[in-house]
Design an enzyme around this catalytic site. Structure first.
Site, PDB file in Angstrom:
ATOM      1  N   ARG A 174       0.823  -1.212   0.000  1.00 32.20           N
ATOM      2  CA  ARG A 174       0.000   0.000   0.000  1.00 32.20           C
ATOM      3  C   ARG A 174       0.857   1.262   0.000  1.00 32.20           C
ATOM      4  O   ARG A 174       0.436   2.313  -0.493  1.00 32.20           O
ATOM      5  CB  ARG A 174      -0.982  -0.003   1.180  1.00 32.20           C
ATOM      6  CG  ARG A 174      -2.107  -0.999   1.014  1.00 32.20           C
ATOM      7  CD  ARG A 174      -2.995  -1.052   2.244  1.00 32.20           C
ATOM      8  NE  ARG A 174      -2.275  -1.484   3.426  1.00 32.20           N
ATOM      9  CZ  ARG A 174      -2.009  -2.757   3.725  1.00 32.20           C
ATOM     10  NH1 ARG A 174      -2.442  -3.719   2.935  1.00 32.20           N
ATOM     11  NH2 ARG A 174      -1.327  -3.063   4.808  1.00 32.20           N
TER      12      ARG A 174
ATOM     13  N   GLU B 127       5.753 -10.192  15.142  1.00 28.19           N
ATOM     14  CA  GLU B 127       5.268 -10.675  16.441  1.00 28.19           C
ATOM     15  C   GLU B 127       5.633 -12.158  16.613  1.00 28.19           C
ATOM     16  O   GLU B 127       6.141 -12.571  17.652  1.00 28.19           O
ATOM     17  CB  GLU B 127       3.752 -10.481  16.504  1.00 28.19           C
ATOM     18  CG  GLU B 127       3.187 -10.661  17.893  1.00 28.19           C
ATOM     19  CD  GLU B 127       1.681 -10.457  17.912  1.00 28.19           C
ATOM     20  OE1 GLU B 127       1.114 -10.097  16.857  1.00 28.19           O
ATOM     21  OE2 GLU B 127       1.095 -10.688  18.976  1.00 28.19           O
TER      22      GLU B 127
HETATM   23  P1  AMP Z   1       5.108  -2.543  11.302  1.00 29.13           P
HETATM   24  O1  AMP Z   1       6.298  -3.173  10.658  1.00 29.13           O
HETATM   25  O2  AMP Z   1       4.665  -3.261  12.528  1.00 29.13           O
HETATM   26  O3  AMP Z   1       5.307  -1.059  11.551  1.00 29.13           O
HETATM   27  O4  AMP Z   1       3.892  -2.715  10.287  1.00 29.13           O
HETATM   28  C1  AMP Z   1       3.712  -1.830   9.248  1.00 29.13           C
HETATM   29  C2  AMP Z   1       3.274  -2.496   8.007  1.00 29.13           C
HETATM   30  O5  AMP Z   1       2.239  -3.443   8.230  1.00 29.13           O
HETATM   31  C3  AMP Z   1       2.728  -1.467   7.045  1.00 29.13           C
HETATM   32  O6  AMP Z   1       3.236  -1.740   5.738  1.00 29.13           O
HETATM   33  C4  AMP Z   1       1.234  -1.614   7.123  1.00 29.13           C
HETATM   34  O7  AMP Z   1       0.652  -1.545   5.835  1.00 29.13           O
HETATM   35  C5  AMP Z   1       0.985  -2.975   7.754  1.00 29.13           C
HETATM   36  N1  AMP Z   1       0.089  -2.921   8.928  1.00 29.13           N
HETATM   37  C6  AMP Z   1       0.433  -3.189  10.217  1.00 29.13           C
HETATM   38  N2  AMP Z   1      -0.614  -3.081  11.044  1.00 29.13           N
HETATM   39  C7  AMP Z   1      -1.659  -2.703  10.289  1.00 29.13           C
HETATM   40  C8  AMP Z   1      -3.049  -2.398  10.554  1.00 29.13           C
HETATM   41  N3  AMP Z   1      -3.574  -2.447  11.797  1.00 29.13           N
HETATM   42  N4  AMP Z   1      -3.826  -2.025   9.513  1.00 29.13           N
HETATM   43  C9  AMP Z   1      -3.324  -1.953   8.258  1.00 29.13           C
HETATM   44  N5  AMP Z   1      -2.048  -2.232   7.946  1.00 29.13           N
HETATM   45  C10 AMP Z   1      -1.215  -2.604   8.937  1.00 29.13           C
END
Ligand code: AMP
Length: 177
Positions: A65, A102
């Protein structure tokens, strides 16, 4: 065309989908923002507002996205677009970076010649959660000798403290939960 969309208007269009893709996750669905011409353009205005056209060399977007916002931002800023993809998708030689999830781990990749040393980079993704993905993307950008001048996100899940993993450049989000 002047476009004075506020973050609150964008927030109102984001759809919360409970338990997707797995139980306990509330997915922030940005497709209603993309489908609304005014809100989509407004989101790009807000994500690029600190930069004049020509002031960054590349906008790096994160699979998948993030590509949508980063590509539009690149056109607006007269900059190139560079994808950070999930491992195994890019056809040429890549640098790879592992990061923790996680449960388990994931790997992102970037072409070895995607950025010139010293390039000024705006990093964009749709959402900052734990920061693992964007920290890995940051490591790839820095491995090529380029400099991140800002990281921008449509949405930040503040309670996950992802911005603590992004040091050395400003981190901006339009909407925080
Ligand atoms: P992180 O690595 O934990 O910061 O996760 C970020 C990535 O996961 C991004 O590319 C987001 O598109 C996706 N992502 C994580 N959590 C969500 C959520 N609650 N809703 C939508 N996309 C998420």
């Amino acid at each position: 065309m002047p476009n004075s969309v506020t973050p609150a208007e964008i927030e109102a269009a984001i759809r919360n989908v409970p338990d997707f893709p797995k139980p306990g996750i509330q997915f922030k669905d940005i497709t209603p923002v993309l489908a609304n011409a005014r809100l989509f353009a407004g989101a790009i205005e807000l994500l690029t507002k600190n930069f004049q056209p020509g002031s960054v060399d590349a906008v790096v977007g994160i699979d998948a996205r993030g590509f949508i916002f980063a590509a539009a931002a690149a056109i607006k800023l007269h900059a190139g677009f560079v994808p950070v993809r999930k491992k195994g998708k890019l056809p040429y030689q890549t640098h790879e970076q592992d990061y923790a999830l996680e449960y388990g781990h994931a790997t992102v990749a970037m072409h070895i010649d995607a950025l010139k040393p010293g390039a000024r980079v705006l990093l964009i993704d749709d959402l900052l959660a734990t920061g693992g993905t964007s920290a890995a993307a940051t490591a790839l950008v820095q491995k090529l000798g380029a400099t991140i001048v800002e990281a921008g996100f449509l949405i930040e899940l503040k309670f996950l403290n992802g911005r603590e993993k992004l040091v050395g450049f400003p981190v901006r989000s339009l909407i925080a939960y």
